[in-house]
Design a protein around this motif. Structure first.
Motif, PDB file in Angstrom:
ATOM      1  N   HIS A 129     -11.919 130.253  49.384  1.00  0.00           N
ATOM      2  CA  HIS A 129     -11.392 129.001  48.866  1.00  0.00           C
ATOM      3  C   HIS A 129     -10.534 128.299  49.900  1.00  0.00           C
ATOM      4  O   HIS A 129      -9.850 128.929  50.701  1.00  0.00           O
ATOM      5  CB  HIS A 129     -10.623 129.205  47.559  1.00  0.00           C
ATOM      6  CG  HIS A 129      -9.534 130.236  47.626  1.00  0.00           C
ATOM      7  ND1 HIS A 129      -9.784 131.581  47.638  1.00  0.00           N
ATOM      8  CD2 HIS A 129      -8.180 130.112  47.684  1.00  0.00           C
ATOM      9  CE1 HIS A 129      -8.650 132.246  47.703  1.00  0.00           C
ATOM     10  NE2 HIS A 129      -7.642 131.378  47.752  1.00  0.00           N
ATOM     11  N   HIS A 157      -9.123 136.667  49.066  1.00  0.00           N
ATOM     12  CA  HIS A 157      -8.295 137.853  48.833  1.00  0.00           C
ATOM     13  C   HIS A 157      -8.730 138.557  47.559  1.00  0.00           C
ATOM     14  O   HIS A 157      -9.405 137.968  46.702  1.00  0.00           O
ATOM     15  CB  HIS A 157      -6.803 137.488  48.781  1.00  0.00           C
ATOM     16  CG  HIS A 157      -6.494 136.137  48.216  1.00  0.00           C
ATOM     17  ND1 HIS A 157      -6.622 135.858  46.894  1.00  0.00           N
ATOM     18  CD2 HIS A 157      -6.099 134.974  48.817  1.00  0.00           C
ATOM     19  CE1 HIS A 157      -6.291 134.590  46.681  1.00  0.00           C
ATOM     20  NE2 HIS A 157      -5.977 134.017  47.832  1.00  0.00           N
ATOM     21  N   ARG A 201      -0.500 128.506  52.874  1.00  0.00           N
ATOM     22  CA  ARG A 201      -0.355 127.887  51.555  1.00  0.00           C
ATOM     23  C   ARG A 201       1.114 127.504  51.427  1.00  0.00           C
ATOM     24  O   ARG A 201       1.989 128.374  51.530  1.00  0.00           O
ATOM     25  CB  ARG A 201      -0.696 128.888  50.433  1.00  0.00           C
ATOM     26  CG  ARG A 201      -2.145 129.370  50.439  1.00  0.00           C
ATOM     27  CD  ARG A 201      -3.116 128.236  50.182  1.00  0.00           C
ATOM     28  NE  ARG A 201      -4.513 128.671  50.051  1.00  0.00           N
ATOM     29  CZ  ARG A 201      -5.413 128.633  51.036  1.00  0.00           C
ATOM     30  NH1 ARG A 201      -5.072 128.239  52.244  1.00  0.00           N
ATOM     31  NH2 ARG A 201      -6.660 129.005  50.809  1.00  0.00           N
ATOM     32  N   ARG A 216      -5.433 127.840  38.925  1.00  0.00           N
ATOM     33  CA  ARG A 216      -4.552 126.713  39.253  1.00  0.00           C
ATOM     34  C   ARG A 216      -4.534 125.792  38.055  1.00  0.00           C
ATOM     35  O   ARG A 216      -5.591 125.510  37.486  1.00  0.00           O
ATOM     36  CB  ARG A 216      -5.059 125.877  40.427  1.00  0.00           C
ATOM     37  CG  ARG A 216      -5.980 126.597  41.348  1.00  0.00           C
ATOM     38  CD  ARG A 216      -5.342 126.912  42.636  1.00  0.00           C
ATOM     39  NE  ARG A 216      -6.129 127.863  43.399  1.00  0.00           N
ATOM     40  CZ  ARG A 216      -5.607 128.798  44.156  1.00  0.00           C
ATOM     41  NH1 ARG A 216      -4.299 128.932  44.231  1.00  0.00           N
ATOM     42  NH2 ARG A 216      -6.367 129.606  44.841  1.00  0.00           N
ATOM     43  N   HIS A 237      -8.239 124.352  50.225  1.00  0.00           N
ATOM     44  CA  HIS A 237      -7.763 123.176  49.498  1.00  0.00           C
ATOM     45  C   HIS A 237      -7.569 122.030  50.480  1.00  0.00           C
ATOM     46  O   HIS A 237      -7.227 122.251  51.637  1.00  0.00           O
ATOM     47  CB  HIS A 237      -6.393 123.432  48.852  1.00  0.00           C
ATOM     48  CG  HIS A 237      -6.264 124.730  48.127  1.00  0.00           C
ATOM     49  ND1 HIS A 237      -6.985 125.032  47.000  1.00  0.00           N
ATOM     50  CD2 HIS A 237      -5.476 125.810  48.360  1.00  0.00           C
ATOM     51  CE1 HIS A 237      -6.633 126.243  46.579  1.00  0.00           C
ATOM     52  NE2 HIS A 237      -5.726 126.730  47.388  1.00  0.00           N
ATOM     53  N   ASP A 286       0.139 127.680  40.633  1.00  0.00           N
ATOM     54  CA  ASP A 286      -0.726 128.810  40.960  1.00  0.00           C
ATOM     55  C   ASP A 286      -0.369 129.983  40.066  1.00  0.00           C
ATOM     56  O   ASP A 286       0.816 130.321  39.926  1.00  0.00           O
ATOM     57  CB  ASP A 286      -0.461 129.284  42.401  1.00  0.00           C
ATOM     58  CG  ASP A 286      -1.099 128.401  43.460  1.00  0.00           C
ATOM     59  OD1 ASP A 286      -2.220 127.932  43.245  1.00  0.00           O
ATOM     60  OD2 ASP A 286      -0.460 128.212  44.508  1.00  0.00           O
ATOM     61  N   HIS A 296      -9.707 130.930  53.011  1.00  0.00           N
ATOM     62  CA  HIS A 296      -9.435 132.365  53.033  1.00  0.00           C
ATOM     63  C   HIS A 296      -9.930 132.993  51.734  1.00  0.00           C
ATOM     64  O   HIS A 296     -10.400 132.290  50.841  1.00  0.00           O
ATOM     65  CB  HIS A 296      -7.946 132.662  53.307  1.00  0.00           C
ATOM     66  CG  HIS A 296      -6.981 132.368  52.198  1.00  0.00           C
ATOM     67  ND1 HIS A 296      -5.611 132.298  52.375  1.00  0.00           N
ATOM     68  CD2 HIS A 296      -7.162 132.140  50.858  1.00  0.00           C
ATOM     69  CE1 HIS A 296      -5.014 132.043  51.229  1.00  0.00           C
ATOM     70  NE2 HIS A 296      -5.921 131.952  50.295  1.00  0.00           N
ATOM     71  N   GLN A 325       2.464 124.785  44.301  1.00  0.00           N
ATOM     72  CA  GLN A 325       1.871 124.502  45.612  1.00  0.00           C
ATOM     73  C   GLN A 325       1.798 123.002  45.854  1.00  0.00           C
ATOM     74  O   GLN A 325       1.461 122.237  44.962  1.00  0.00           O
ATOM     75  CB  GLN A 325       0.473 125.120  45.705  1.00  0.00           C
ATOM     76  CG  GLN A 325      -0.217 124.849  47.029  1.00  0.00           C
ATOM     77  CD  GLN A 325      -1.366 125.799  47.391  1.00  0.00           C
ATOM     78  OE1 GLN A 325      -2.013 125.595  48.416  1.00  0.00           O
ATOM     79  NE2 GLN A 325      -1.601 126.818  46.590  1.00  0.00           N
ATOM     80  N   TYR A 385       2.101 136.675  39.034  1.00  0.00           N
ATOM     81  CA  TYR A 385       2.723 135.849  40.072  1.00  0.00           C
ATOM     82  C   TYR A 385       2.538 134.397  39.671  1.00  0.00           C
ATOM     83  O   TYR A 385       1.477 134.010  39.162  1.00  0.00           O
ATOM     84  CB  TYR A 385       2.014 136.123  41.398  1.00  0.00           C
ATOM     85  CG  TYR A 385       2.190 135.069  42.462  1.00  0.00           C
ATOM     86  CD1 TYR A 385       3.037 135.267  43.550  1.00  0.00           C
ATOM     87  CD2 TYR A 385       1.486 133.862  42.393  1.00  0.00           C
ATOM     88  CE1 TYR A 385       3.184 134.295  44.536  1.00  0.00           C
ATOM     89  CE2 TYR A 385       1.632 132.888  43.366  1.00  0.00           C
ATOM     90  CZ  TYR A 385       2.482 133.108  44.430  1.00  0.00           C
ATOM     91  OH  TYR A 385       2.629 132.139  45.396  1.00  0.00           O
TER      92      TYR A 385
HETATM   93  O1  GTQ Z   1      -3.908 128.907  47.134  1.00  0.00           O
HETATM   94  O2  GTQ Z   1      -4.967 130.603  47.941  1.00  0.00           O
HETATM   95  O3  GTQ Z   1       0.343 130.703  45.411  1.00  0.00           O
HETATM   96  O4  GTQ Z   1      -3.644 132.753  48.464  1.00  0.00           O
HETATM   97  C1  GTQ Z   1      -0.520 132.486  46.666  1.00  0.00           C
HETATM   98  C2  GTQ Z   1      -1.541 133.000  47.439  1.00  0.00           C
HETATM   99  C3  GTQ Z   1      -1.750 130.455  46.431  1.00  0.00           C
HETATM  100  C4  GTQ Z   1      -3.959 130.100  47.445  1.00  0.00           C
HETATM  101  C5  GTQ Z   1      -0.637 131.218  46.179  1.00  0.00           C
HETATM  102  C6  GTQ Z   1      -2.661 132.243  47.700  1.00  0.00           C
HETATM  103  C7  GTQ Z   1      -2.774 130.957  47.186  1.00  0.00           C
END
Ligand code: GTQ
Length: 350
Positions: A144, A105, A67, A111, A146, A158, A103, A92, A88
């Protein structure tokens, strides 16, 4: 009268470390009278971060970076990847033809699209093309990826609960090494099917998850609803004409750990001051104004991002034209744990 100690305290205390115990009565700062508030109110200027972000496009590809994000760090948090204690934030960039691979998490993400036209996010089998002002959710543990199939750069804000998930020590991350996920639903199906909170799509079944089933909350709808309401009302004393984005299943927050809101401050709006234990990160959609945070005046304009830490006294003011702010918060976490506390405050000088 208590009898004098028969044990030498210093001898006693010196024995304890070997047994991994400490006396509570000598602990400093364990029970604090109020939040420590290390995070400070701060602004990231869009023109500055945007320039660096575009430059980063010549440093790494989205695929190399996984990312390509410039994280927004709160100067009070000592280099931690955090905009406030629990939130956080990052900006992006996805360039034309690029893919940010699939990926998932444990941290949940929202967004908010800042610029560009035609990049997509796919979430658990559904693809959504994103336009400026759209809010896109990638809830906890959803796959997800992009991509940008347009001919211009795409930039979005983000918002994630990474600091909280890491503090709770429950992080998980999987990256199977595939660019794209298999699409199993029509594009933007969730936005269409759940478009009206008053009409429930019964074929979607009994939605048992704690996050909203909607991937994209499109700006076209948000803006119309904001504008129609602003014709009727001045909204609330603190936040003007403010809407919370909701989970259409239960009317609650969009995610169990992140809440989102959008507010319109009419020209000349001067909000009342207050504080609450939840923190927020704001993004300026339109207009100019200022937010006073613990006595410091943060001026803001289109594209800027600013942070209001938990328990900081804050008040918003719009300039000569109306302003629209998007924000995300950790309010749902605090609310569900009975840790949300709100207090009025006096108007600040700044
Ligand atoms: O777009 O999946 O700013 O996994 C930090 C971790 C974005 C993302 C971030 C992430 C993503």
């Amino acid at each position: 009268m208590a009898s004098p100690p028969t044990v030498d305290p210093e001898v006693f205390y010196s024995k304890l470390p070997a047994f991994h115990v400490e006396p509570l009565w000598r602990a400093r700062g364990l029970m604090r009278p109020a939040p420590g508030r290390e995070a400070v109110g701060c602004v990231w200027r869009y023109d500055e971060v945007r320039r660096l972000l575009l430059e980063s496009g010549d440093v790494v590809t989205a695929a190399e970076a996984d990312r390509r994000v410039l994280m927004l760090l709160n100067p009070g948090l000592d280099g931690a990847a955090a905009a406030t204690a629990n939130l956080y934030a990052g900006l992006q960039l996805v360039l034309p033809g690029e893919v940010a691979p699939k990926h998932r998490h444990a941290a949940a993400a929202i967004r908010f699209i800042v610029e560009g036209d035609g990049a997509y996010t796919a979430v658990d089998g559904e693809k959504s093309v994103m336009r400026p002002g759209d809010l896109v959710l990638t809830p906890n543990w959803t796959w997800h990826d992009h991509g940008n199939e347009s001919d211009g750069p795409m930039i979005w804000l983000d918002g994630l609960d990474i600091p909280l998930v890491n503090k709770l020590d429950v992080p998980f991350f999987e990256s199977p090494g595939e660019d794209r996920q298999l699409l199993t639903r029509p594009d933007d199906a969730s936005a269409r099917h759940w478009a009206q909170g008053r009409l429930r799509p019964l074929w979607e079944g009994d939605w048992q998850r704690r996050y909203s089933p909607v991937v994209n909350y499109p700006w076209t709808v948000t803006e119309r609803v904001l504008r129609d309401a602003a014709a009727d009302t001045d909204g609330t004393p603190h936040d003007g004409v403010v809407f919370r984005y909701t989970n259409p299943v239960d009317g609650g927050h969009v995610l169990p750990t992140l809440g989102c809101a959008v507010q319109l401050l009419k020209a000349g709006f001067r909000g009342a001051a207050h504080r609450h234990t939840s923190a927020a990160v704001y993004h300026v959609v339109r207009g100019n104004g200022a937010t006073i945070v613990d006595g410091a005046r943060l001026t803001w304009g289109p594209g800027d991002t600013f942070a209001v830490p938990g328990w900081a006294v804050h008040e918003h003011a719009a300039g000569d034209e109306e302003a629209i702010l998007f924000s995300f918060t950790d309010e749902p976490v605090l609310e569900s744990l009975d840790l949300l506390r709100t207090a009025p405050a006096d108007r600040q000088e700044a």
